[in-house]
Enzyme design. Structure first.
Site, PDB file in Angstrom:
ATOM      1  N   LYS A 192       0.820  -1.215   0.000  1.00 36.46           N
ATOM      2  CA  LYS A 192       0.000   0.000   0.000  1.00 36.46           C
ATOM      3  C   LYS A 192       0.847   1.256   0.000  1.00 36.46           C
ATOM      4  CE  LYS A 192      -4.428  -1.322   1.991  1.00 36.46           C
ATOM      5  NZ  LYS A 192      -5.431  -0.968   3.022  1.00 36.46           N
TER       6      LYS A 192
ATOM      7  N   LYS B 138      -5.003 -10.184  -7.161  1.00 28.03           N
ATOM      8  CA  LYS B 138      -6.211 -10.263  -6.340  1.00 28.03           C
ATOM      9  C   LYS B 138      -7.308  -9.348  -6.906  1.00 28.03           C
ATOM     10  CE  LYS B 138      -6.517  -8.088  -2.343  1.00 28.03           C
ATOM     11  NZ  LYS B 138      -6.456  -7.617  -0.950  1.00 28.03           N
TER      12      LYS B 138
ATOM     13  N   LYS C 143     -10.983  -3.658  -4.886  1.00 30.63           N
ATOM     14  CA  LYS C 143     -11.737  -2.434  -5.151  1.00 30.63           C
ATOM     15  C   LYS C 143     -10.824  -1.312  -5.623  1.00 30.63           C
ATOM     16  CE  LYS C 143     -12.095  -2.177  -0.115  1.00 30.63           C
ATOM     17  NZ  LYS C 143     -13.027  -2.517   0.938  1.00 30.63           N
TER      18      LYS C 143
HETATM   19  P1  AMP Z   1     -10.925  -5.232   2.831  1.00 30.05           P
HETATM   20  O1  AMP Z   1     -11.827  -4.885   1.706  1.00 30.05           O
HETATM   21  O2  AMP Z   1      -9.476  -5.155   2.458  1.00 30.05           O
HETATM   22  O3  AMP Z   1     -11.263  -4.548   4.109  1.00 30.05           O
HETATM   23  O4  AMP Z   1     -11.183  -6.781   3.088  1.00 30.05           O
HETATM   24  C1  AMP Z   1     -12.299  -7.249   3.803  1.00 30.05           C
HETATM   25  C2  AMP Z   1     -12.346  -8.756   3.799  1.00 30.05           C
HETATM   26  O5  AMP Z   1     -12.523  -9.253   2.472  1.00 30.05           O
HETATM   27  C3  AMP Z   1     -11.072  -9.420   4.333  1.00 30.05           C
HETATM   28  O6  AMP Z   1     -11.426 -10.566   5.078  1.00 30.05           O
HETATM   29  C4  AMP Z   1     -10.352  -9.811   3.076  1.00 30.05           C
HETATM   30  O7  AMP Z   1      -9.476 -10.894   3.277  1.00 30.05           O
HETATM   31  C5  AMP Z   1     -11.500 -10.184   2.161  1.00 30.05           C
HETATM   32  N1  AMP Z   1     -11.136 -10.014   0.751  1.00 30.05           N
HETATM   33  C6  AMP Z   1     -10.820  -8.859   0.112  1.00 30.05           C
HETATM   34  N2  AMP Z   1     -10.528  -9.088  -1.181  1.00 30.05           N
HETATM   35  C7  AMP Z   1     -10.647 -10.430  -1.373  1.00 30.05           C
HETATM   36  C8  AMP Z   1     -10.479 -11.306  -2.507  1.00 30.05           C
HETATM   37  N3  AMP Z   1     -10.121 -10.841  -3.708  1.00 30.05           N
HETATM   38  N4  AMP Z   1     -10.697 -12.637  -2.325  1.00 30.05           N
HETATM   39  C9  AMP Z   1     -11.081 -13.115  -1.110  1.00 30.05           C
HETATM   40  N5  AMP Z   1     -11.248 -12.352  -0.014  1.00 30.05           N
HETATM   41  C10 AMP Z   1     -11.036 -11.034  -0.137  1.00 30.05           C
END
Ligand code: AMP
Ligand code: TRP
Length: 348
Positions: A125, A208, A211
């Site tokens: 990041k 991955k 967003k």
């Molecule tokens: P975040 O959007 O980074 O706050 O992630 C929130 C949750 O979504 C966390 O448990 C991440 O591990 C999961 N997550 C985010 N992106 C992915 C992805 N591409 N595949 C699986 N899990 C994800």
């Protein structure tokens, strides 16, 4: 001189699940399959579940205040639309419970610079210009440890990308317990399970789904309508080979593997079962089938999110009620932390 007041040091912790999502932008199919869907399943299995929109984590990178508010409500709507029931789970936003920030400070003093320097998410990041990253971004994992430990949570469902942060959480708990000679914090178990712990970009099977990816075609957003979902799946990058008859045959085909995993997670099947069912299929056949499945699962969620977003005051009320319940668990734990660490608390 008298010892600090007696601290309860439970030897065994009853199971409690905590997880969080950053309200830092639109949520994706990765968030749904890797996190939200599983959060609802965990709640339905009967363990106490606490879910948090981590707005203080979000501001470790710049957030426009009006958008942050909107995204926090949208995140709450996504939890509820995915099956998290605010009556059965505790659902709230992090900044309403100050125990998170308070415990994070203490953990800042437990965690070591060497540990933080190994965190790959910070490196990703912060990018090339780490000098310009916020101090909060660097300390991010200590706040995450505090989120979990403020509730003595024992299990944390997350996607694969959070594994290293949970290992750090364990290290912080172990060091705190060791330094203060207590058995106060549980050592958490990550729950990284299912077919879609790492949903990949639809444009590049080695990245991955995120967003923050500049290409909207790379992801399915929880706000996409049926047409957008179908088009994105139809245009997803793949190869020209038919689906193999064993999982091994997907080894060097990351894009194909990703679509099989997404299908499996949406259908509640294992990737191996999807392969058995679709061996020999070309993507010309498999993609429309996947698109239909994705639309049938996602469209009701999007509709429900939109409905909930019509009434922001009701969402705020739900978050406030959740915060009250969260506070009731976290505050007594924090009081004990202050006792353990030798802080005078004479105003109580
Ligand atoms: P975040 O959007 O980074 O706050 O992630 C929130 C949750 O979504 C966390 O448990 C991440 O591990 C999961 N997550 C985010 N992106 C992915 C992805 N591409 N595949 C699986 N899990 C994800
Ligand atoms: N770091 C997590 C992510 O980006 C979000 C998060 C913050 C979290 N606090 C947490 C996840 C506590 C699980 C438990 O995905």
């Amino acid at each position: 001189m008298s010892e600090p007041s007696a601290v309860q040091t439970p030897q065994a912790f009853s199971p409690r699940i905590f997880s969080g999502i950053q309200p830092s932008g639109g949520l994706t199919l990765g968030n749904y399959l890797g996190a939200l869907k599983r959060f609802a399943e965990k709640q339905d299995e009967g363990t106490q579940t606490i879910y948090c929109l981590v707005d203080m984590h979000a501001i470790t990178v710049w957030q426009d205040p009006a958008k942050l508010r909107q995204q926090t409500r949208e995140g709450a709507a996504a939890f509820i639309a995915s099956g998290v029931d605010p009556a059965r789970s505790i659902l709230f936003n992090q900044s309403q419970v100050s125990a998170h920030a308070e415990l994070a400070w203490i953990f800042n003093c437990v965690a070591r610079l060497g540990w933080m320097n190994r965190m790959t998410q910070f490196k990703d990041k912060a990018g090339k210009n780490a000098e310009a990253a916020s101090l909060g971004l660097y300390a991010y994992p200590a706040l995450m440890a505090a989120d979990i430990m403020a509730y003595h949570a024992t299990h944390v469902p997350v996607g694969e990308d959070q594994k290293q942060h949970l290992e750090l959480t364990r290290d912080i708990a172990i060091k705190f317990n060791h330094d203060y000679g207590v058995e106060f914090f549980p050592i958490v178990e990550p729950m990284i399970e299912g077919a879609a712990t790492r949903v990949m970009s639809l444009r590049d099977g080695t990245k991955k789904m995120s967003k923050s990816d500049p290409s909207d075609q790379s992801r399915i957003n929880l706000t996409d309508d049926a047409d957008a979902i179908a088009t994105k799946i139809r245009k997803a990058k793949t190869d020209a080979e038919p689906l193999p008859d064993t999982l091994d045959g997907l080894k060097d085909r990351p894009e194909a593997r990703n679509l099989v995993n997404i299908y499996a997670a949406l259908a509640g099947m294992s990737a191996a079962e999807v392969i058995v069912e679709n061996a020999g299929s070309l993507f010309g056949t498999f993609k429309p089938k996947l698109a239909e499945l994705a639309v049938s699962v996602m469209a009701p969620i999007t509709t429900e999110m939109n409905r909930l977003m019509q009434d922001p005051a009701e969402i705020d009320r739900i978050l406030g009620a959740g915060a009250d319940r969260a506070e009731a668990i976290a505050r007594p734990i924090l009081d004990q932390v202050y006792d353990i660490t030798g802080m005078i608390r004479s105003r109580r």
